[in-house]
Design a protein around this motif. Sequence first.
Motif, PDB file in Angstrom:
ATOM      1  N   MET A   1       0.852  -1.172   0.000  1.00 40.71           N
ATOM      2  CA  MET A   1       0.000   0.000   0.000  1.00 40.71           C
ATOM      3  C   MET A   1       0.898   1.235   0.000  1.00 40.71           C
ATOM      4  O   MET A   1       1.828   1.343   0.780  1.00 40.71           O
ATOM      5  CB  MET A   1      -0.897  -0.035   1.239  1.00 40.71           C
ATOM      6  N   ILE A  13       7.233   1.655  -3.936  1.00 37.67           N
ATOM      7  CA  ILE A  13       7.100   0.277  -4.411  1.00 37.67           C
ATOM      8  C   ILE A  13       8.475  -0.301  -4.717  1.00 37.67           C
ATOM      9  O   ILE A  13       8.790  -1.432  -4.321  1.00 37.67           O
ATOM     10  CB  ILE A  13       6.181   0.217  -5.647  1.00 37.67           C
ATOM     11  N   ASP A  16      10.221  -1.177  -1.514  1.00 35.55           N
ATOM     12  CA  ASP A  16       9.672  -2.378  -0.886  1.00 35.55           C
ATOM     13  C   ASP A  16      10.129  -3.635  -1.619  1.00 35.55           C
ATOM     14  O   ASP A  16      10.579  -4.602  -0.989  1.00 35.55           O
ATOM     15  CB  ASP A  16       8.147  -2.310  -0.838  1.00 35.55           C
ATOM     16  N   GLN A  20      12.545  -6.728  -0.350  1.00 33.02           N
ATOM     17  CA  GLN A  20      12.152  -8.136  -0.444  1.00 33.02           C
ATOM     18  C   GLN A  20      13.221  -8.958  -1.165  1.00 33.02           C
ATOM     19  O   GLN A  20      13.496 -10.099  -0.783  1.00 33.02           O
ATOM     20  CB  GLN A  20      10.820  -8.278  -1.184  1.00 33.02           C
ATOM     21  N   PRO A  33       5.494 -10.895  -8.912  1.00 34.92           N
ATOM     22  CA  PRO A  33       4.083 -10.970  -9.269  1.00 34.92           C
ATOM     23  C   PRO A  33       3.843 -10.143 -10.534  1.00 34.92           C
ATOM     24  O   PRO A  33       4.611  -9.237 -10.852  1.00 34.92           O
ATOM     25  CB  PRO A  33       3.375 -10.354  -8.058  1.00 34.92           C
ATOM     26  N   GLN A  37      -1.047  -7.788 -10.479  1.00 34.54           N
ATOM     27  CA  GLN A  37      -1.043  -8.219  -9.077  1.00 34.54           C
ATOM     28  C   GLN A  37      -0.347  -7.196  -8.187  1.00 34.54           C
ATOM     29  O   GLN A  37      -0.818  -6.892  -7.089  1.00 34.54           O
ATOM     30  CB  GLN A  37      -0.356  -9.585  -8.939  1.00 34.54           C
ATOM     31  N   LEU A  38       0.778  -6.654  -8.667  1.00 35.71           N
ATOM     32  CA  LEU A  38       1.490  -5.639  -7.889  1.00 35.71           C
ATOM     33  C   LEU A  38       0.633  -4.386  -7.744  1.00 35.71           C
ATOM     34  O   LEU A  38       0.590  -3.776  -6.674  1.00 35.71           O
ATOM     35  CB  LEU A  38       2.830  -5.295  -8.542  1.00 35.71           C
ATOM     36  N   GLU A  40      -2.559  -4.224  -7.648  1.00 33.83           N
ATOM     37  CA  GLU A  40      -3.592  -4.503  -6.648  1.00 33.83           C
ATOM     38  C   GLU A  40      -2.990  -4.523  -5.241  1.00 33.83           C
ATOM     39  O   GLU A  40      -3.556  -3.950  -4.314  1.00 33.83           O
ATOM     40  CB  GLU A  40      -4.256  -5.847  -6.951  1.00 33.83           C
ATOM     41  N   THR A  41      -1.841  -5.158  -5.102  1.00 29.06           N
ATOM     42  CA  THR A  41      -1.183  -5.238  -3.787  1.00 29.06           C
ATOM     43  C   THR A  41      -0.873  -3.862  -3.225  1.00 29.06           C
ATOM     44  O   THR A  41      -1.103  -3.590  -2.053  1.00 29.06           O
ATOM     45  CB  THR A  41       0.133  -6.043  -3.903  1.00 29.06           C
ATOM     46  N   TYR A  42      -0.339  -2.985  -4.081  1.00 29.27           N
ATOM     47  CA  TYR A  42       0.080  -1.661  -3.635  1.00 29.27           C
ATOM     48  C   TYR A  42      -0.996  -0.594  -3.829  1.00 29.27           C
ATOM     49  O   TYR A  42      -0.769   0.569  -3.513  1.00 29.27           O
ATOM     50  CB  TYR A  42       1.366  -1.237  -4.350  1.00 29.27           C
ATOM     51  N   ASP A  43      -2.146  -1.008  -4.353  1.00 32.68           N
ATOM     52  CA  ASP A  43      -3.241  -0.074  -4.621  1.00 32.68           C
ATOM     53  C   ASP A  43      -2.723   1.102  -5.454  1.00 32.68           C
ATOM     54  O   ASP A  43      -2.867   2.266  -5.083  1.00 32.68           O
ATOM     55  CB  ASP A  43      -3.879   0.411  -3.315  1.00 32.68           C
TER      56      ASP A  43
END
Length: 120
Positions: A1, A13, A16, A20, A33, A37-38, A40-43
């Motif tokens: 987020m 992003i 982050d 990781q 991802p 997908q990324l 959506e994960t990070y909005d």
Amino acid sequence: MIKKTGQPGYLQIADDLRQQIHGGSLAPGAALPSTAQLAETYDASLSVVKMAVGILRNEGLVVGQQGKGVFVRDDVAPGPSADLAGEVSELRTAVRDLSVRLARVESLLPESTERPASPS
């Protein structure tokens, strides 16, 4: 987020994902991802995610394979870089916090302040 910290979302992003990778959550050879997908994960929007992944590509941390995805480079190993990335992130936060505090102090000062005469 993505947080409203003043730092652009794509940098948040990228930071982050970099952590990781260096921390081992995304191991060498592992696929990131998908962009969707990324996002959506990070909005975040797809373009913001693509910019973040582009930064990691420029840094040599990930490589794209046409039609297959984006993968962590095999020769990326966790190590001192993880500490450095964390320190850079902490320094960015500290500078941002200091900027906010300085702006608050400056807003409390009168418009025209006279400086005391320097001793001769």
